[in-house]
Design a protein around this motif. Structure first.
Motif, PDB file in Angstrom:
ATOM      1  N   PRO A  43       0.826  -1.210   0.000  1.00 28.45           N
ATOM      2  CA  PRO A  43       0.000   0.000   0.000  1.00 28.45           C
ATOM      3  C   PRO A  43       0.861   1.261   0.000  1.00 28.45           C
ATOM      4  O   PRO A  43       1.960   1.268   0.559  1.00 28.45           O
ATOM      5  N   VAL A  44       0.345   2.291  -0.629  1.00 23.92           N
ATOM      6  CA  VAL A  44       1.066   3.565  -0.702  1.00 23.92           C
ATOM      7  C   VAL A  44       0.630   4.419   0.488  1.00 23.92           C
ATOM      8  O   VAL A  44      -0.574   4.519   0.766  1.00 23.92           O
ATOM      9  N   PRO A  45       1.588   5.010   1.220  1.00 20.34           N
ATOM     10  CA  PRO A  45       1.197   5.811   2.390  1.00 20.34           C
ATOM     11  C   PRO A  45       0.597   7.164   1.999  1.00 20.34           C
ATOM     12  O   PRO A  45       1.216   8.202   2.151  1.00 20.34           O
ATOM     13  N   ASP A  46      -0.601   7.107   1.471  1.00 17.64           N
ATOM     14  CA  ASP A  46      -1.292   8.318   1.023  1.00 17.64           C
ATOM     15  C   ASP A  46      -2.787   8.078   1.251  1.00 17.64           C
ATOM     16  O   ASP A  46      -3.385   7.212   0.595  1.00 17.64           O
ATOM     17  N   SER A  55       1.436  -9.892   6.666  1.00 13.87           N
ATOM     18  CA  SER A  55       2.571  -9.835   5.747  1.00 13.87           C
ATOM     19  C   SER A  55       2.157  -9.435   4.342  1.00 13.87           C
ATOM     20  O   SER A  55       2.861  -8.688   3.671  1.00 13.87           O
ATOM     21  N   SER A  56       1.027  -9.947   3.871  1.00 18.29           N
ATOM     22  CA  SER A  56       0.652  -9.649   2.482  1.00 18.29           C
ATOM     23  C   SER A  56      -0.086  -8.318   2.350  1.00 18.29           C
ATOM     24  O   SER A  56      -0.167  -7.764   1.264  1.00 18.29           O
ATOM     25  N   LYS A  57      -0.612  -7.777   3.455  1.00 17.37           N
ATOM     26  CA  LYS A  57      -1.361  -6.509   3.383  1.00 17.37           C
ATOM     27  C   LYS A  57      -0.599  -5.334   3.959  1.00 17.37           C
ATOM     28  O   LYS A  57      -0.985  -4.194   3.786  1.00 17.37           O
ATOM     29  N   GLU A  58       0.439  -5.603   4.728  1.00 20.31           N
ATOM     30  CA  GLU A  58       1.132  -4.591   5.532  1.00 20.31           C
ATOM     31  C   GLU A  58       0.117  -3.968   6.508  1.00 20.31           C
ATOM     32  O   GLU A  58      -0.436  -4.691   7.313  1.00 20.31           O
ATOM     33  N   ILE A  59      -0.136  -2.647   6.412  1.00 15.60           N
ATOM     34  CA  ILE A  59      -1.083  -2.043   7.370  1.00 15.60           C
ATOM     35  C   ILE A  59      -2.336  -1.652   6.589  1.00 15.60           C
ATOM     36  O   ILE A  59      -2.268  -0.827   5.677  1.00 15.60           O
ATOM     37  N   ALA A  60      -3.469  -2.248   6.934  1.00 12.24           N
ATOM     38  CA  ALA A  60      -4.719  -1.917   6.234  1.00 12.24           C
ATOM     39  C   ALA A  60      -5.610  -1.096   7.160  1.00 12.24           C
ATOM     40  O   ALA A  60      -5.864  -1.499   8.305  1.00 12.24           O
ATOM     41  N   PRO A  61      -6.092   0.066   6.694  1.00 10.77           N
ATOM     42  CA  PRO A  61      -6.967   0.895   7.524  1.00 10.77           C
ATOM     43  C   PRO A  61      -8.410   0.383   7.464  1.00 10.77           C
ATOM     44  O   PRO A  61      -8.921   0.098   6.383  1.00 10.77           O
ATOM     45  N   VAL A  62      -9.033   0.261   8.626  1.00 11.49           N
ATOM     46  CA  VAL A  62     -10.436  -0.192   8.687  1.00 11.49           C
ATOM     47  C   VAL A  62     -11.317   1.048   8.786  1.00 11.49           C
ATOM     48  O   VAL A  62     -11.105   1.899   9.658  1.00 11.49           O
ATOM     49  N   VAL A  63     -12.305   1.165   7.904  1.00 11.50           N
ATOM     50  CA  VAL A  63     -13.172   2.358   7.926  1.00 11.50           C
ATOM     51  C   VAL A  63     -14.604   2.032   8.343  1.00 11.50           C
ATOM     52  O   VAL A  63     -15.396   2.940   8.594  1.00 11.50           O
ATOM     53  N   GLU A  64     -14.927   0.745   8.407  1.00 10.39           N
ATOM     54  CA  GLU A  64     -16.303   0.372   8.771  1.00 10.39           C
ATOM     55  C   GLU A  64     -16.297  -0.919   9.572  1.00 10.39           C
ATOM     56  O   GLU A  64     -15.624  -1.876   9.199  1.00 10.39           O
ATOM     57  N   ILE A  65     -17.024  -0.924  10.699  1.00  5.43           N
ATOM     58  CA  ILE A  65     -17.137  -2.134  11.523  1.00  5.43           C
ATOM     59  C   ILE A  65     -18.612  -2.464  11.691  1.00  5.43           C
ATOM     60  O   ILE A  65     -19.387  -1.615  12.162  1.00  5.43           O
ATOM     61  N   ASP A  66     -19.006  -3.646  11.310  1.00  4.46           N
ATOM     62  CA  ASP A  66     -20.414  -4.067  11.390  1.00  4.46           C
ATOM     63  C   ASP A  66     -21.349  -3.016  10.764  1.00  4.46           C
ATOM     64  O   ASP A  66     -22.400  -2.688  11.335  1.00  4.46           O
ATOM     65  N   GLY A  67     -20.928  -2.462   9.649  1.00  2.22           N
ATOM     66  CA  GLY A  67     -21.776  -1.502   8.921  1.00  2.22           C
ATOM     67  C   GLY A  67     -21.748  -0.090   9.473  1.00  2.22           C
ATOM     68  O   GLY A  67     -22.383   0.808   8.903  1.00  2.22           O
ATOM     69  N   LYS A  68     -20.978   0.153  10.560  1.00  5.99           N
ATOM     70  CA  LYS A  68     -20.910   1.502  11.131  1.00  5.99           C
ATOM     71  C   LYS A  68     -19.534   2.103  10.872  1.00  5.99           C
ATOM     72  O   LYS A  68     -18.519   1.394  10.963  1.00  5.99           O
ATOM     73  N   PRO A  69     -19.458   3.410  10.574  1.00  6.71           N
ATOM     74  CA  PRO A  69     -18.149   4.000  10.275  1.00  6.71           C
ATOM     75  C   PRO A  69     -17.234   4.039  11.494  1.00  6.71           C
ATOM     76  O   PRO A  69     -17.697   4.212  12.619  1.00  6.71           O
TER      77      PRO A  69
END
Ligand code: PLP
Length: 285
Positions: A123-126, A247-261
């Motif tokens: 992922p690109v840090p942007d 390892s394959s995703k590095e750091i992935a940002p989560v924007v929604e949990i159980d349908g809530k932001p």
């Protein structure tokens, strides 16, 4: 066609065969690793091999390959499969016995399998280019030795599938105290008031290599505070940011949990700053 490594031989994937009596097949009796490699450069090779050795020792598989033996296999797989963005999968099972019997067999050679598969570019840090993850949540119903990177992944598969069927990218898991453990195939983090917080290493989570590198990189840099402590699900739902790492995703940002932001539903600034630091230092490990 990809070239794989099986029991000291390189051969086309289509020709690779194991016995149905292999304990990896019958019992999930084995240990595995996935090492990311970008343009021929691996991330965290030494820590990955150390974790594999720890796992083999924990389940009593006598297999003493050191770093150089594994490095030779990884280098060969990279050479033979093209050096783009690859995940290197390494697997050692207890081997094929003549009968199906739970106790460890004597004098059976472990089965060693390795192959390379394509992974997404890092992922690109942007923030403006980032794709946010959607996750589901579920009570963690896996076994009590999640620190062992066992090939017996049915518990993880069931949790992942639960989220997948709801259109989620991952499933965040919590224990009987309503505390976050990890995700079905990732470690998990929250950010609150600029502090990155992640559950401590114990039997409830895999000691992720991305986690190990990320925490080390952040602590060395010092601009972002890190805490390892129990995280309640209330804290998760009220976090400023939530991340998952592997390892394959590095750091992935989560924007929604159980349908809530998560917070305002946008990828956060601490994610961007942390990924910048991670991207700059990851090949040092
Ligand atoms: N937790 C679980 C259950 C996993 O399966 C994985 C990776 O497969 C991780 C965490 C992340 O570990 P790593 O960063 O070593 O890939």
């Amino acid at each position: 066609m990809s070239t794989v490594f099986l029991n000291h031989q390189y051969l086309p994937m289509e020709e690779a065969r194991i016995s149905p009596m292999d304990r990896g097949f019958l019992f999930g009796d084995g240990i595995y690793e996935v090492i990311p490699s970008y343009n021929g450069k691996m991330v965290g090779f030494g820590p990955h091999i150390q974790r594999m050795r720890n796992g083999l020792a924990a389940i009593g598989i006598q297999f003493d390959w050191d770093e150089s033996a594994w490095r030779e296999v990884c280098d060969q797989l990279i050479q033979r499969n093209g050096s783009g963005n690859l995940g290197l999968y390494l697997h050692v099972s207890r081997g094929a016995d003549s009968k199906r019997f739970h106790a460890y067999p004597e004098g059976v050679a472990p089965t060693v399998f390795a192959y390379a598969f394509e992974i997404a570019p890092p992922p690109v840090p942007d923030r403006s280019q980032a794709t946010g993850y959607k996750v589901a949540t579920a009570r963690d119903l896996r076994w009590q030795r999640c620190h062992i990177k066992s090939t017996a992944l049915l518990g993880n598969v069931l949790h992942f599938q639960y989220g997948y069927e709801q259109g989620a990218n991952e499933t965040l898991l919590y224990n009987s105290n309503n505390e976050l453990t990890e995700a079905s195939a990732c470690n998990a983090y929250i950010v609150k008031d600029g502090v990155v917080i992640t559950p401590p290493l114990d039997n409830q989570i895999l000691p992720g290599i991305t986690r190990q590198l990320l925490l080390d990189i952040l602590r060395r840099d010092g601009s972002i505070t890190v805490e390892e402590r129990a995280v309640t699900m209330d804290e998760v739902f009220n976090a400023d940011e939530v991340w998952v790492t592997s390892s394959s995703k590095e750091i992935a940002p989560v924007v929604e949990i159980d349908g809530k932001p998560v917070a305002d539903g946008k990828v956060g600034p601490v994610w961007e700053a942390a990924l910048k630091l991670y991207s700059a230092a990851k090949f040092d490990y």
